[in-house]
Design an enzyme around this catalytic site. Sequence first.
Site, PDB file in Angstrom:
ATOM      1  N   ASP A  48     -10.705   2.929   4.178  1.00 49.78           N
ATOM      2  CA  ASP A  48     -11.061   1.616   4.324  1.00 49.78           C
ATOM      3  C   ASP A  48     -12.548   1.384   4.285  1.00 49.78           C
ATOM      4  O   ASP A  48     -13.042   0.214   3.871  1.00 49.78           O
ATOM      5  CB  ASP A  48     -10.707   0.711   5.421  1.00 49.78           C
ATOM      6  CG  ASP A  48      -9.376   0.040   5.152  1.00 49.78           C
ATOM      7  OD1 ASP A  48      -9.264  -0.618   3.943  1.00 49.78           O
ATOM      8  OD2 ASP A  48      -8.512  -0.391   6.105  1.00 49.78           O
TER       9      ASP A  48
ATOM     10  N   LYS B 174       0.880  -1.189   0.030  1.00 49.88           N
ATOM     11  CA  LYS B 174       0.042   0.188  -0.167  1.00 49.88           C
ATOM     12  C   LYS B 174       0.933   1.332   0.074  1.00 49.88           C
ATOM     13  O   LYS B 174       0.570   2.043  -0.826  1.00 49.88           O
ATOM     14  CB  LYS B 174      -1.177  -0.001   0.901  1.00 49.88           C
ATOM     15  CG  LYS B 174      -1.932  -1.222   1.306  1.00 49.88           C
ATOM     16  CD  LYS B 174      -2.792  -1.279   2.294  1.00 49.88           C
ATOM     17  CE  LYS B 174      -3.852  -2.374   2.194  1.00 49.88           C
ATOM     18  NZ  LYS B 174      -4.539  -2.691   3.140  1.00 49.88           N
TER      19      LYS B 174
ATOM     20  N   GLN C 114      -4.510  -1.447   9.689  1.00 50.99           N
ATOM     21  CA  GLN C 114      -4.398  -2.869   9.170  1.00 50.99           C
ATOM     22  C   GLN C 114      -5.099  -3.992  10.199  1.00 50.99           C
ATOM     23  O   GLN C 114      -4.666  -4.141  11.238  1.00 50.99           O
ATOM     24  CB  GLN C 114      -2.974  -3.258   8.546  1.00 50.99           C
ATOM     25  CG  GLN C 114      -2.709  -4.545   7.738  1.00 50.99           C
ATOM     26  CD  GLN C 114      -3.620  -4.383   6.707  1.00 50.99           C
ATOM     27  OE1 GLN C 114      -3.861  -3.254   5.846  1.00 50.99           O
ATOM     28  NE2 GLN C 114      -3.875  -5.508   5.810  1.00 50.99           N
TER      29      GLN C 114
HETATM   30  N1  GUN Z   1      -6.896  -6.954   6.206  1.00 48.68           N
HETATM   31  C1  GUN Z   1      -7.347  -7.631   5.388  1.00 48.68           C
HETATM   32  N2  GUN Z   1      -8.111  -6.650   4.353  1.00 48.68           N
HETATM   33  C2  GUN Z   1      -7.821  -5.479   4.846  1.00 48.68           C
HETATM   34  C3  GUN Z   1      -8.268  -4.431   4.407  1.00 48.68           C
HETATM   35  O1  GUN Z   1      -8.775  -4.021   3.209  1.00 48.68           O
HETATM   36  N3  GUN Z   1      -7.850  -3.101   5.222  1.00 48.68           N
HETATM   37  C4  GUN Z   1      -7.474  -3.277   6.295  1.00 48.68           C
HETATM   38  N4  GUN Z   1      -7.210  -2.127   7.247  1.00 48.68           N
HETATM   39  N5  GUN Z   1      -7.204  -4.409   6.843  1.00 48.68           N
HETATM   40  C5  GUN Z   1      -7.437  -5.759   5.975  1.00 48.68           C
END
Ligand code: GUN
Length: 292
Positions: free
Chosen positions: A119, A52, A96
Amino acid sequence: MILLDGKQISADIKAEIALAVTEIKKEGKRAPHLAAVIVGNNGASMTYVGAKVKACELVGFSSTLIDLPAQTTEVELLAKIHALNDNLEIDGFIVQLPLPEHIDEQKILMAVHPDKDVDGFHPTNVGRMALDLPTFLSATPYGIMELLERYKVPTSGKHVVVIGRSHIVGRPMSILMSQKRPAGDSTVTIAHSRTTNLEKLTLEADIIVAALGIPEFLKAEMVKPGAVIIDVGITRVPDETKKRGYRIAGDVDFESVSKKAGYITPVPGGVGPMTIAMLLKNTLLAFGRNAS
Ligand code: GUN
């Protein structure tokens, strides 16, 4: 069979975002800024967050990685989140998941200000999504909708079977595909671990979204010829023939299902890269709201 190439489409989207950032900078404004918080050292999470941050650099965004030790307390994490909420230089941020067990995930997600929740996990944003109001769509479902739209996959009136009811993927996918929107207007069935006769459902499905987290679960004999197959799985499966000791497996047995499918996403290179591209798109949206 048409491969739904998430790597290519995500590259197109990132190029569009990079162009928008160039324009922003030409106007003398600062770049959009995404922050990511990671707690502990879960290998997969570190890989995703790393990807990311790298994607931010690629499109010209600023990024901040906040890497906290596994023993960080809930109170300490909440303090970080409040600081990010108040930081005017940061347009959006993510925490995350998964978080260590001693931290209440829901409490953390609720502390993120909805305007910075790129998110799309805050109840306000989930509610707005369910009510067809403008919001941040969570990145994986948003990426799947975008992939279906850009490939002009027919969805109107089609029967979709979503396997998995997670808050991050299955539940929002079932809502989005039933809505009146591009890549929507479908008739949706949501299946899960208590569903009986799953194979009967999948055999009738025009579109299957496999998001249950069991490697190679969906087999060719469960699929109707010509069906659209979206594979959301990304499980690390031990594999001694690989240098890193594992391979990434989807929820679909690609080898057999791809011979029968009309469209299919590969793993890797399907839904995964789309998730990152849509997170950037949400950050650009947050920046636009912030700047205006
Ligand atoms: N863990 C698995 N997928 C995601 C996501 O799209 N965002 C976040 N913050 N954590 C995750």
